[in-house]
Design a protein around this motif. Sequence first.
Motif, PDB file in Angstrom:
ATOM      1  N   GLY A 134      36.859  41.043  39.318  1.00 24.73           N
ATOM      2  CA  GLY A 134      37.595  42.060  40.066  1.00 24.73           C
ATOM      3  C   GLY A 134      39.096  41.894  39.921  1.00 24.73           C
ATOM      4  O   GLY A 134      39.834  42.880  39.774  1.00 24.73           O
ATOM      5  N   LEU A 135      39.575  40.650  39.965  1.00 28.86           N
ATOM      6  CA  LEU A 135      41.007  40.391  39.736  1.00 28.86           C
ATOM      7  C   LEU A 135      41.411  40.795  38.323  1.00 28.86           C
ATOM      8  O   LEU A 135      42.468  41.408  38.124  1.00 28.86           O
ATOM      9  N   ALA A 136      40.580  40.434  37.342  1.00 28.01           N
ATOM     10  CA  ALA A 136      40.897  40.782  35.956  1.00 28.01           C
ATOM     11  C   ALA A 136      40.964  42.290  35.764  1.00 28.01           C
ATOM     12  O   ALA A 136      41.846  42.808  35.071  1.00 28.01           O
ATOM     13  N   ALA A 137      40.035  43.015  36.391  1.00 32.59           N
ATOM     14  CA  ALA A 137      40.038  44.469  36.253  1.00 32.59           C
ATOM     15  C   ALA A 137      41.240  45.094  36.948  1.00 32.59           C
ATOM     16  O   ALA A 137      41.880  46.010  36.418  1.00 32.59           O
ATOM     17  N   GLY A 138      41.576  44.606  38.138  1.00 32.33           N
ATOM     18  CA  GLY A 138      42.679  45.191  38.887  1.00 32.33           C
ATOM     19  C   GLY A 138      44.043  44.881  38.313  1.00 32.33           C
ATOM     20  O   GLY A 138      44.975  45.694  38.436  1.00 32.33           O
ATOM     21  N   LEU A 139      44.195  43.704  37.711  1.00 36.08           N
ATOM     22  CA  LEU A 139      45.500  43.289  37.184  1.00 36.08           C
ATOM     23  C   LEU A 139      45.628  43.463  35.680  1.00 36.08           C
ATOM     24  O   LEU A 139      46.728  43.329  35.138  1.00 36.08           O
ATOM     25  N   THR A 193      30.791  42.791  44.918  1.00 34.97           N
ATOM     26  CA  THR A 193      31.989  42.000  45.191  1.00 34.97           C
ATOM     27  C   THR A 193      33.114  42.372  44.245  1.00 34.97           C
ATOM     28  O   THR A 193      34.276  42.519  44.657  1.00 34.97           O
ATOM     29  N   ALA A 194      32.793  42.508  42.962  1.00 33.61           N
ATOM     30  CA  ALA A 194      33.820  42.848  41.975  1.00 33.61           C
ATOM     31  C   ALA A 194      34.446  44.207  42.263  1.00 33.61           C
ATOM     32  O   ALA A 194      35.664  44.382  42.133  1.00 33.61           O
ATOM     33  N   ARG A 195      33.629  45.165  42.680  1.00 36.20           N
ATOM     34  CA  ARG A 195      34.177  46.498  42.976  1.00 36.20           C
ATOM     35  C   ARG A 195      35.114  46.451  44.182  1.00 36.20           C
ATOM     36  O   ARG A 195      36.168  47.085  44.188  1.00 36.20           O
ATOM     37  N   ILE A 196      34.737  45.689  45.226  1.00 35.83           N
ATOM     38  CA  ILE A 196      35.598  45.555  46.403  1.00 35.83           C
ATOM     39  C   ILE A 196      36.910  44.887  46.037  1.00 35.83           C
ATOM     40  O   ILE A 196      37.996  45.322  46.441  1.00 35.83           O
ATOM     41  N   VAL A 197      36.834  43.804  45.254  1.00 39.23           N
ATOM     42  CA  VAL A 197      38.047  43.073  44.872  1.00 39.23           C
ATOM     43  C   VAL A 197      38.944  43.948  44.002  1.00 39.23           C
ATOM     44  O   VAL A 197      40.172  43.980  44.195  1.00 39.23           O
ATOM     45  N   ARG A 198      38.370  44.661  43.059  1.00 37.50           N
ATOM     46  CA  ARG A 198      39.182  45.535  42.199  1.00 37.50           C
ATOM     47  C   ARG A 198      39.921  46.580  43.019  1.00 37.50           C
ATOM     48  O   ARG A 198      41.121  46.812  42.823  1.00 37.50           O
ATOM     49  N   ALA A 199      39.221  47.225  43.959  1.00 37.05           N
ATOM     50  CA  ALA A 199      39.864  48.246  44.789  1.00 37.05           C
ATOM     51  C   ALA A 199      40.980  47.632  45.639  1.00 37.05           C
ATOM     52  O   ALA A 199      42.053  48.228  45.794  1.00 37.05           O
ATOM     53  N   GLN A 200      40.747  46.442  46.173  1.00 39.81           N
ATOM     54  CA  GLN A 200      41.763  45.788  46.996  1.00 39.81           C
ATOM     55  C   GLN A 200      42.976  45.387  46.156  1.00 39.81           C
ATOM     56  O   GLN A 200      44.121  45.516  46.604  1.00 39.81           O
ATOM     57  N   VAL A 201      42.738  44.912  44.942  1.00 39.11           N
ATOM     58  CA  VAL A 201      43.840  44.508  44.067  1.00 39.11           C
ATOM     59  C   VAL A 201      44.681  45.719  43.676  1.00 39.11           C
ATOM     60  O   VAL A 201      45.919  45.649  43.655  1.00 39.11           O
ATOM     61  N   LEU A 202      44.034  46.828  43.369  1.00 40.59           N
ATOM     62  CA  LEU A 202      44.783  48.036  43.017  1.00 40.59           C
ATOM     63  C   LEU A 202      45.667  48.491  44.168  1.00 40.59           C
ATOM     64  O   LEU A 202      46.749  49.057  43.942  1.00 40.59           O
ATOM     65  N   SER A 203      45.222  48.254  45.409  1.00 44.07           N
ATOM     66  CA  SER A 203      46.038  48.601  46.568  1.00 44.07           C
ATOM     67  C   SER A 203      47.180  47.611  46.787  1.00 44.07           C
ATOM     68  O   SER A 203      48.287  48.001  47.136  1.00 44.07           O
ATOM     69  N   LEU A 204      46.909  46.334  46.557  1.00 42.54           N
ATOM     70  CA  LEU A 204      47.898  45.301  46.865  1.00 42.54           C
ATOM     71  C   LEU A 204      48.991  45.172  45.812  1.00 42.54           C
ATOM     72  O   LEU A 204      50.108  44.767  46.135  1.00 42.54           O
ATOM     73  N   ARG A 205      48.676  45.495  44.585  1.00 44.72           N
ATOM     74  CA  ARG A 205      49.649  45.224  43.520  1.00 44.72           C
ATOM     75  C   ARG A 205      50.897  46.108  43.596  1.00 44.72           C
ATOM     76  O   ARG A 205      51.896  45.831  42.935  1.00 44.72           O
ATOM     77  N   SER A 206      50.841  47.164  44.417  1.00 44.61           N
ATOM     78  CA  SER A 206      52.017  48.017  44.597  1.00 44.61           C
ATOM     79  C   SER A 206      52.809  47.657  45.844  1.00 44.61           C
ATOM     80  O   SER A 206      53.802  48.326  46.150  1.00 44.61           O
ATOM     81  N   ARG A 207      52.412  46.607  46.575  1.00 47.70           N
ATOM     82  CA  ARG A 207      53.119  46.208  47.789  1.00 47.70           C
ATOM     83  C   ARG A 207      54.476  45.594  47.456  1.00 47.70           C
ATOM     84  O   ARG A 207      54.702  45.090  46.354  1.00 47.70           O
ATOM     85  N   ALA A 221      49.904  34.678  36.606  1.00 48.82           N
ATOM     86  CA  ALA A 221      48.930  33.844  37.317  1.00 48.82           C
ATOM     87  C   ALA A 221      49.399  33.543  38.736  1.00 48.82           C
ATOM     88  O   ALA A 221      48.603  33.546  39.681  1.00 48.82           O
ATOM     89  N   ARG A 222      50.707  33.293  38.900  1.00 51.13           N
ATOM     90  CA  ARG A 222      51.230  33.029  40.238  1.00 51.13           C
ATOM     91  C   ARG A 222      51.136  34.275  41.116  1.00 51.13           C
ATOM     92  O   ARG A 222      50.791  34.178  42.301  1.00 51.13           O
ATOM     93  N   VAL A 223      51.447  35.426  40.537  1.00 57.04           N
ATOM     94  CA  VAL A 223      51.345  36.674  41.303  1.00 57.04           C
ATOM     95  C   VAL A 223      49.906  36.893  41.750  1.00 57.04           C
ATOM     96  O   VAL A 223      49.641  37.282  42.899  1.00 57.04           O
ATOM     97  N   ALA A 224      48.939  36.614  40.851  1.00 52.67           N
ATOM     98  CA  ALA A 224      47.537  36.847  41.171  1.00 52.67           C
ATOM     99  C   ALA A 224      47.052  35.913  42.276  1.00 52.67           C
ATOM    100  O   ALA A 224      46.396  36.354  43.226  1.00 52.67           O
ATOM    101  N   PHE A 225      47.387  34.623  42.165  1.00 53.89           N
ATOM    102  CA  PHE A 225      46.809  33.641  43.078  1.00 53.89           C
ATOM    103  C   PHE A 225      47.629  33.427  44.345  1.00 53.89           C
ATOM    104  O   PHE A 225      47.075  33.027  45.373  1.00 53.89           O
ATOM    105  N   ARG A 226      48.937  33.681  44.291  1.00 53.64           N
ATOM    106  CA  ARG A 226      49.774  33.429  45.456  1.00 53.64           C
ATOM    107  C   ARG A 226      50.095  34.691  46.248  1.00 53.64           C
ATOM    108  O   ARG A 226      50.301  34.629  47.466  1.00 53.64           O
ATOM    109  N   GLU A 227      50.152  35.828  45.589  1.00 54.10           N
ATOM    110  CA  GLU A 227      50.572  37.054  46.258  1.00 54.10           C
ATOM    111  C   GLU A 227      49.420  38.028  46.534  1.00 54.10           C
ATOM    112  O   GLU A 227      49.423  38.730  47.536  1.00 54.10           O
TER     113      GLU A 227
END
Length: 323
Positions: A134-139, A193-207, A221-227
């Motif tokens: 899900g992280l890989a798909a969203g980022l 789980t992957a679908r939920i994570v992807r949707a959440q990442v797409l929402s968070l990456r514009s914050r 990697a830091r943006v993905a794991f820390r932010e």
Amino acid sequence: MSVPVETTTRAGTTEDGPPPARSARVVWRRLLADRPAVFGLAFAGLAVLVALTAPLLSALEGQDPVTFHPELVDSARGGVPLGSFGGVSAEHWLGVEPQTGRDLFARTVHGAQISLAVAVGAAVVQVGLGVALGLAAGLGGRWLDHLLGRVIDLVIAFPSLIFSVALLAVVPDSFPRPLLLMLILGLFGWGGTARIVRAQVLSLRSRDHVAAARLAGARPARVAFREILPGVVAPVLSYAAILLPSNMIAEAGLSFLGVGVRPPTPSWGQMLSKATTWFRGDPVYVLVPAILLFLTVLSFSLLADGLRTALDPRAGGLARRAE
């Protein structure tokens, strides 16, 4: 005078949410204010405790789950346990198993160990794969998101039950069945789980805080794991609580069909499979695993629902009263 973006609107909060310590306390208060969730937490905790202490509990009774006691069953009646309520006595607290005379209490507590271990192990695989993909798909880039999105759709639409039955039927019995069940349920169940994570990442990456980290030169990697990853924890945690009862039902169903855990290793689904032919001659043998499986699945479902409400910052009256 301009107000800074990160100025608190309430004691201890920012635009990105409350600090972790306060957030954990609020979530805990919300959960305790939900009576069905408290029941679910209490019974689920009891089930886990029983599973962890199964060898100690069976030793306390003085029995084990594999020893046959043919003297405790009536061979003239097809193996029905002697005595009332399936052979309940001071030596056998829940009676004995028909035909074999194995202690039902010992098999029940050890069956809880297997059923919960399979459910938790499969959930770990599902969450691990789902979060990673899900992280890989969203980022990832557009092509990677499109590719992984189709893979996720394929996994969700895949007839996993039919394939699981076929695969479990051909794998040799020498392979540990509980481990095999964990892997099969995990590999076929990570799509949600992957679908939920992807949707959440797409929402968070514009914050704003993610954009600020990127402008500051933070590595991907830091943006993905820390932010981003901390913002995914809440929905993943609540969904993982839903996966546990689903995995327990799946394990019970596969064992009921005869392709799950093999005797003499006990599991609740396997006990129910054998008990279906004894519901008239020995109803206790049917009721014990059936009621325990029902209550355990119900408790985890209630806990998952309460946890979802407690983690939702938009929760209504119950959450506001708890705060």
